[in-house]
Design a protein around this motif. Structure first.
Motif, PDB file in Angstrom:
ATOM      1  N   ASN A  45     -27.592  10.757  29.358  1.00  0.00           N
ATOM      2  CA  ASN A  45     -26.832  11.657  28.490  1.00  0.00           C
ATOM      3  C   ASN A  45     -25.367  11.789  28.865  1.00  0.00           C
ATOM      4  O   ASN A  45     -24.528  12.101  28.023  1.00  0.00           O
ATOM      5  N   THR A  73     -29.818   8.756  17.285  1.00  0.00           N
ATOM      6  CA  THR A  73     -29.361   8.557  18.655  1.00  0.00           C
ATOM      7  C   THR A  73     -28.003   7.872  18.608  1.00  0.00           C
ATOM      8  O   THR A  73     -27.893   6.716  18.198  1.00  0.00           O
ATOM      9  N   TYR A 103     -38.645  17.359  21.357  1.00  0.00           N
ATOM     10  CA  TYR A 103     -38.385  15.916  21.441  1.00  0.00           C
ATOM     11  C   TYR A 103     -38.702  15.396  22.838  1.00  0.00           C
ATOM     12  O   TYR A 103     -39.422  14.394  23.004  1.00  0.00           O
ATOM     13  N   GLN A 140     -25.873  15.198  21.537  1.00  0.00           N
ATOM     14  CA  GLN A 140     -27.070  16.022  21.385  1.00  0.00           C
ATOM     15  C   GLN A 140     -27.078  16.814  20.083  1.00  0.00           C
ATOM     16  O   GLN A 140     -28.125  17.336  19.685  1.00  0.00           O
ATOM     17  N   LEU A 170     -29.479  14.930  17.545  1.00  0.00           N
ATOM     18  CA  LEU A 170     -30.880  14.645  17.891  1.00  0.00           C
ATOM     19  C   LEU A 170     -31.798  15.626  17.163  1.00  0.00           C
ATOM     20  O   LEU A 170     -31.388  16.739  16.838  1.00  0.00           O
ATOM     21  N   PRO A 171     -33.030  15.264  16.853  1.00  0.00           N
ATOM     22  CA  PRO A 171     -33.728  14.025  17.218  1.00  0.00           C
ATOM     23  C   PRO A 171     -33.664  12.929  16.158  1.00  0.00           C
ATOM     24  O   PRO A 171     -34.246  11.868  16.330  1.00  0.00           O
ATOM     25  N   LEU A 212     -34.601  19.554  20.632  1.00  0.00           N
ATOM     26  CA  LEU A 212     -34.474  18.872  21.910  1.00  0.00           C
ATOM     27  C   LEU A 212     -35.690  19.050  22.832  1.00  0.00           C
ATOM     28  O   LEU A 212     -36.224  18.066  23.339  1.00  0.00           O
TER      29      LEU A 212
END
Length: 359
Positions: A8, A30, A208, A23, A26-27, A205
């Motif tokens: 990350n 990407t 995920y 971030q 996401l999800p 997140l």
């Protein structure tokens, strides 16, 4: 088996830019961002493209390092002044998470301690320090995960709020770390993940990460926590932290204090997990923690095709709340499990951490 996640926060090959996993999308997508300027680094923190207290600290270290390479100065005083100006600018992006200011101060102190060296040598030392910040976080998260593993058993039901996994750190995470480590070692258990309003870190997140690791996870809305606790489905709560005051009051994502109050009512242990870098001994209590207020539009329309509230209705949108230390069973750090009285145990944790020399 160990579970692999996208890195990350990292440097590009030439160490001229910070590369982050965005971030904020996401999800569903990407995407990696390459950041070269103070403005892009500020925006990444402020917009939560990089988030999670430890990850923000790592990012800040790398950002100051690559930005120090762009400073034009013939003397240390000029170089240091410009470095501190960049640090102050980045620090203003999010006021609550102490790791941001901690990492910036650490990088500035590193430069100051080496002021007799050439600027080129100082920049190289800043690079080594930034790498050290990340490696230390990896080591700390593993230690936190090991200690946290002792706080639940086979078949337990756990509840977590916000996101404190690998995406928020470098590896394993804090609140999610014991869960991921337990899964690697074959332990079976169940996790309830609060969606976490208003930015849905739990839904986007935490769910995920846990699902990716093969952990049995159920996503719930924040206002469902009371019901699953009442049903006897939760044996312990695990949350992360953005700042811990000297008395044990904890700032974490908005809604955490409500979870703690519910856990107290139902007799469920409530654990806070984080590295000693999130402990601010200069902050006496939660009353001294500045709480970040975010854009009201995040409540009115961010997650909807069209606004779901009347136009111009007033909105109060704090990013964090403070959980009173009396509601917390224990605070888990890389130095061990801190229990009340926190004024003593937190101070001892900071003193015994092998990473404190870098603070």
């Amino acid at each position: 088996m160990k579970f692999q996640y996208p890195e990350n926060v990292a440097l590009n090959e030439s160490e001229t830019a910070v590369v982050i996993l965005d971030q904020s999308i996401l999800p569903n997508e990407t995407r990696f961002l390459t950041l070269l300027t103070p403005e892009s680094c500020y925006e990444a923190i402020q917009k939560l493209r990089v988030r999670g207290a430890p990850a923000i600290g790592i990012f800040a270290g790398y950002a100051l390092y690559i930005l120090s390479k762009t400073i034009r100065a013939d003397s240390f005083p000029v170089f240091f002044q410009k470095l501190c100006e960049v640090g102050s600018y980045l620090n203003s992006s999010r006021p609550t998470a102490v790791n941001l200011s901690w990492a910036i101060k650490r990088m500035e102190k590193t430069a100051e301690k080496n002021q007799e060296k050439s600027i080129a040598e100082i920049i190289a030392i800043l690079g080594k320090e930034a790498h050290a910040i990340q490696q230390e976080d990896i080591d700390m998260c593993h230690s936190i995960s090991e200690y946290g593993l002792s706080l639940f058993k086979e078949g337990d039901g756990l509840l977590t709020h916000c996101n404190a996994g690998p995406l928020a750190t470098s590896l394993y995470g804090t609140a999610l770390g014991p869960m991921l480590l337990a899964k690697e070692r074959g332990r079976n258990f169940h996790v309830f993940s609060d969606e976490t309003r208003p930015l849905l870190q739990g839904a986007r997140l935490t769910s995920y990460e846990l699902q990716k690791a093969g952990i049995d996870v159920t996503l719930i809305c924040d206002n469902m926590a009371s019901l699953v606790m009442k049903n006897g489905w939760v044996n312990a709560c695990f949350v992360g932290c953005d700042r811990v005051a000297a008395n044990g009051d904890v700032a974490n994502k908005i809604g955490t204090s409500g979870v703690a109050i519910l856990a107290k009512h139902y007799g469920i242990p409530f654990y806070v997990l984080g590295p000693t870098s999130t402990i601010d001994l200069s902050c006496k209590s939660g009353d001294d923690i500045r709480i970040e207020l975010r854009d009201p539009e995040e409540i009115r329309e961010k997650w909807y095709r069209e606004p779901m509230a009347p136009e111009h209705v007033k909105c109060y949108n704090p990013a964090f709340d403070v959980t009173d230390h009396t509601l917390i069973t224990a605070i888990v750090t890389e130095s061990g499990i801190c229990r009340p009285p926190f004024t003593e145990s937190l101070k001892k944790a900071c003193q015994t951490s092998k990473y404190q020399s870098a603070r």
